[in-house]
Scaffold this motif. Sequence first.
Motif, PDB file in Angstrom:
ATOM      1  N   THR A 284      12.661   8.955 -10.679  1.00 23.79           N
ATOM      2  CA  THR A 284      11.709   7.558 -10.027  1.00 23.79           C
ATOM      3  C   THR A 284      10.943   7.921  -8.728  1.00 23.79           C
ATOM      4  O   THR A 284      11.520   7.205  -7.810  1.00 23.79           O
ATOM      5  CB  THR A 284      13.056   6.715  -9.602  1.00 23.79           C
ATOM      6  N   GLY A 285      10.754   9.216  -8.699  1.00 22.92           N
ATOM      7  CA  GLY A 285      10.185   9.863  -7.693  1.00 22.92           C
ATOM      8  C   GLY A 285      10.846   9.921  -6.898  1.00 22.92           C
ATOM      9  O   GLY A 285      12.518   9.951  -6.396  1.00 22.92           O
ATOM     10  N   PRO A 286      10.705   9.577  -4.987  1.00 24.68           N
ATOM     11  CA  PRO A 286      11.917   9.588  -4.254  1.00 24.68           C
ATOM     12  C   PRO A 286      12.956   8.515  -4.248  1.00 24.68           C
ATOM     13  O   PRO A 286      13.496   8.545  -3.286  1.00 24.68           O
ATOM     14  CB  PRO A 286      10.693   9.370  -2.723  1.00 24.68           C
ATOM     15  N   GLN A 287      12.869   8.124  -4.656  1.00 25.47           N
ATOM     16  CA  GLN A 287      14.102   6.607  -5.061  1.00 25.47           C
ATOM     17  C   GLN A 287      15.525   7.024  -4.135  1.00 25.47           C
ATOM     18  O   GLN A 287      16.050   8.057  -5.617  1.00 25.47           O
ATOM     19  CB  GLN A 287      13.750   6.046  -5.497  1.00 25.47           C
ATOM     20  N   THR A 288      15.654   6.428  -3.529  1.00 28.46           N
ATOM     21  CA  THR A 288      17.296   6.827  -3.242  1.00 28.46           C
ATOM     22  C   THR A 288      17.960   5.328  -3.385  1.00 28.46           C
ATOM     23  O   THR A 288      18.014   4.292  -3.505  1.00 28.46           O
ATOM     24  CB  THR A 288      17.181   7.683  -1.865  1.00 28.46           C
ATOM     25  N   GLY A 289      19.282   5.636  -3.815  1.00 28.58           N
ATOM     26  CA  GLY A 289      20.291   4.923  -4.181  1.00 28.58           C
ATOM     27  C   GLY A 289      21.786   5.122  -3.872  1.00 28.58           C
ATOM     28  O   GLY A 289      21.591   6.342  -3.227  1.00 28.58           O
ATOM     29  N   SER A 290      22.809   3.953  -4.145  1.00 28.80           N
ATOM     30  CA  SER A 290      24.100   5.358  -4.215  1.00 28.80           C
ATOM     31  C   SER A 290      24.891   3.724  -4.684  1.00 28.80           C
ATOM     32  O   SER A 290      24.382   3.237  -5.492  1.00 28.80           O
ATOM     33  CB  SER A 290      24.598   4.325  -2.485  1.00 28.80           C
ATOM     34  N   VAL A 291      26.434   4.613  -5.385  1.00 28.94           N
ATOM     35  CA  VAL A 291      27.135   4.232  -6.532  1.00 28.94           C
ATOM     36  C   VAL A 291      28.659   3.733  -5.258  1.00 28.94           C
ATOM     37  O   VAL A 291      28.542   5.064  -4.349  1.00 28.94           O
ATOM     38  CB  VAL A 291      27.239   4.293  -7.324  1.00 28.94           C
ATOM     39  N   GLU A 292      28.857   3.254  -5.244  1.00 30.52           N
ATOM     40  CA  GLU A 292      30.744   3.075  -4.475  1.00 30.52           C
ATOM     41  C   GLU A 292      31.265   1.195  -5.005  1.00 30.52           C
ATOM     42  O   GLU A 292      31.031   1.091  -6.303  1.00 30.52           O
ATOM     43  CB  GLU A 292      30.441   2.408  -3.208  1.00 30.52           C
ATOM     44  N   MET A 293      32.129   1.935  -5.109  1.00 31.19           N
ATOM     45  CA  MET A 293      34.172   0.632  -5.649  1.00 31.19           C
ATOM     46  C   MET A 293      34.936   1.148  -4.408  1.00 31.19           C
ATOM     47  O   MET A 293      35.088   1.834  -3.427  1.00 31.19           O
ATOM     48  CB  MET A 293      33.725   1.490  -7.155  1.00 31.19           C
ATOM     49  N   ASP A 294      35.597  -0.552  -5.309  1.00 32.98           N
ATOM     50  CA  ASP A 294      37.054  -0.954  -3.721  1.00 32.98           C
ATOM     51  C   ASP A 294      37.338  -1.649  -5.270  1.00 32.98           C
ATOM     52  O   ASP A 294      36.458  -2.282  -5.978  1.00 32.98           O
ATOM     53  CB  ASP A 294      36.710  -1.047  -2.954  1.00 32.98           C
ATOM     54  N   GLN A 295      38.607  -1.273  -5.314  1.00 36.12           N
ATOM     55  CA  GLN A 295      39.392  -2.283  -6.665  1.00 36.12           C
ATOM     56  C   GLN A 295      40.683  -2.635  -5.394  1.00 36.12           C
ATOM     57  O   GLN A 295      41.603  -2.436  -5.200  1.00 36.12           O
ATOM     58  CB  GLN A 295      40.096  -1.899  -7.704  1.00 36.12           C
ATOM     59  N   HIS A 296      41.281  -4.252  -6.107  1.00 34.98           N
ATOM     60  CA  HIS A 296      42.687  -4.650  -6.135  1.00 34.98           C
ATOM     61  C   HIS A 296      43.481  -4.875  -7.632  1.00 34.98           C
ATOM     62  O   HIS A 296      42.371  -5.273  -8.060  1.00 34.98           O
ATOM     63  CB  HIS A 296      42.130  -6.005  -5.308  1.00 34.98           C
ATOM     64  N   GLU A 297      44.498  -4.520  -7.454  1.00 34.33           N
ATOM     65  CA  GLU A 297      44.846  -4.610  -9.119  1.00 34.33           C
ATOM     66  C   GLU A 297      46.548  -5.209  -8.420  1.00 34.33           C
ATOM     67  O   GLU A 297      47.588  -4.354  -7.902  1.00 34.33           O
ATOM     68  CB  GLU A 297      45.551  -3.195  -9.776  1.00 34.33           C
ATOM     69  N   LEU A 298      47.034  -6.239  -9.103  1.00 36.02           N
ATOM     70  CA  LEU A 298      47.964  -7.077  -9.017  1.00 36.02           C
ATOM     71  C   LEU A 298      48.461  -6.855 -10.649  1.00 36.02           C
ATOM     72  O   LEU A 298      47.865  -7.266 -11.994  1.00 36.02           O
ATOM     73  CB  LEU A 298      47.837  -8.192  -8.462  1.00 36.02           C
ATOM     74  N   GLU A 299      49.721  -6.011 -11.081  1.00 36.32           N
ATOM     75  CA  GLU A 299      50.444  -6.539 -11.765  1.00 36.32           C
ATOM     76  C   GLU A 299      51.967  -7.267 -12.202  1.00 36.32           C
ATOM     77  O   GLU A 299      52.375  -7.157 -10.863  1.00 36.32           O
ATOM     78  CB  GLU A 299      50.616  -4.758 -12.711  1.00 36.32           C
ATOM     79  N   VAL A 300      52.344  -7.379 -13.003  1.00 30.25           N
ATOM     80  CA  VAL A 300      53.420  -8.268 -13.243  1.00 30.25           C
ATOM     81  C   VAL A 300      54.154  -8.225 -14.602  1.00 30.25           C
ATOM     82  O   VAL A 300      52.980  -8.321 -16.018  1.00 30.25           O
ATOM     83  CB  VAL A 300      53.134  -9.956 -13.352  1.00 30.25           C
ATOM     84  N   SER A 301      54.866  -7.768 -15.287  1.00 32.46           N
ATOM     85  CA  SER A 301      55.329  -6.931 -16.141  1.00 32.46           C
ATOM     86  C   SER A 301      56.893  -8.163 -16.426  1.00 32.46           C
ATOM     87  O   SER A 301      57.892  -8.046 -15.700  1.00 32.46           O
ATOM     88  CB  SER A 301      55.330  -5.719 -16.944  1.00 32.46           C
ATOM     89  N   TRP A 302      57.521  -7.828 -17.371  1.00 34.38           N
ATOM     90  CA  TRP A 302      59.085  -8.589 -17.946  1.00 34.38           C
ATOM     91  C   TRP A 302      59.241  -7.729 -19.141  1.00 34.38           C
ATOM     92  O   TRP A 302      58.785  -7.413 -19.792  1.00 34.38           O
ATOM     93  CB  TRP A 302      58.942 -10.320 -18.190  1.00 34.38           C
ATOM     94  N   THR A 303      60.457  -7.268 -18.537  1.00 35.13           N
ATOM     95  CA  THR A 303      60.902  -5.581 -19.709  1.00 35.13           C
ATOM     96  C   THR A 303      62.340  -6.473 -20.317  1.00 35.13           C
ATOM     97  O   THR A 303      62.924  -7.594 -19.270  1.00 35.13           O
ATOM     98  CB  THR A 303      61.748  -4.763 -19.260  1.00 35.13           C
ATOM     99  N   TRP A 304      62.980  -6.712 -21.686  1.00 38.30           N
ATOM    100  CA  TRP A 304      63.949  -7.005 -22.518  1.00 38.30           C
ATOM    101  C   TRP A 304      64.058  -6.002 -23.003  1.00 38.30           C
ATOM    102  O   TRP A 304      63.871  -5.335 -23.690  1.00 38.30           O
ATOM    103  CB  TRP A 304      64.399  -8.083 -23.063  1.00 38.30           C
ATOM    104  N   LEU A 305      65.756  -5.702 -22.463  1.00 36.03           N
ATOM    105  CA  LEU A 305      66.515  -4.587 -23.484  1.00 36.03           C
ATOM    106  C   LEU A 305      67.512  -5.430 -24.226  1.00 36.03           C
ATOM    107  O   LEU A 305      68.282  -6.357 -24.348  1.00 36.03           O
ATOM    108  CB  LEU A 305      67.487  -4.136 -21.902  1.00 36.03           C
TER     109      LEU A 305
END
Length: 307
Positions: A284-305
């Motif tokens: 792309t010649g002199p083209q510049t750019g960037s990559v970025e990320m941030d995340q939120h994660e919410l987890e709910v689980s149920w366990t049956w023994l």
Amino acid sequence: VSTIGVLVGANGGMNTEYGDDVWRNFNNGSNIATSPTGVDFSQLFLGVPYARKLNERHTVGIMPILAVQRFKAEGLEPFQAFSVNPTKVTNNGHDYSWGYGIRVGWLGQVSESLTLGASAQSRLYMTEFDDYKGLFAEEGDFDVPPTVTAGLSFKVTPALTLVADWQRIFYSDVDALGNSNGSFGPNNLLGSDDGLGFGWEDINIYKVGVQWQYSPKLTLRAGVSHADQLFDNAEALFNILAPATVRTHASLGMTYRVDKSSNISFAYTRAFNEKIDGANPTFTGPQTGSVEMDQHELEVSWTWLFD
């Protein structure tokens, strides 16, 4: 004493979907993208773990692994001119890859308070993505890289436990992941043995955490992890597809024992924003750019023994 079981779980993946063709600036007229840029990649592992207790303090285990991967790419037509197999670069729907490997581990009760552990997972040897053998190095080869892990658990009090571990992932062992995309020539066309890759480096990941048995029914947890930077600034081109820039995570969680056979757990993880700036003079010649990320994660689980 020996134990054997079955372990099935999603191991990971990456999904990106952009609203437009992000590489339109180096379209060559005959390779204009017909759909927005994006990929869909997922993994599923099936393991059969076998563990043997050597004595009262030491246990070893081994787990053969079967794996399946699914991949789809869209909007990558601008790269067809740089591939050894232009029709196998993009827009071919979902393709599947199957493979195998092995994991071994050790767990040792060093003292009443201190437990140590270590494990190693081999490279998972996968079949090629035939529909994308013009995209990934070595004609569609996309193996899972090997890893090693070591950790400890220290019981400060009967109710309070500290944990820490270190993991190293050897991304450079897999050409499709480790090969550079910072420069281009006739010897590293997409799909060839030395074809352009993601430029991912071998990384270390460090984690620390704490668990507090607040009451017989309630367990509280917190932790943080930090990783090396996965790729440098010159490798930003392909990582638009997989912007794995995040390095630091913080988590909070809890488990509540509903009754003797039922638990419910909650966890929240914050992956803090990380940005990598780069330039891609090759395409792309002199083209510049960037990559970025941030995340939120919410987890709910149920366990049956089961009794």
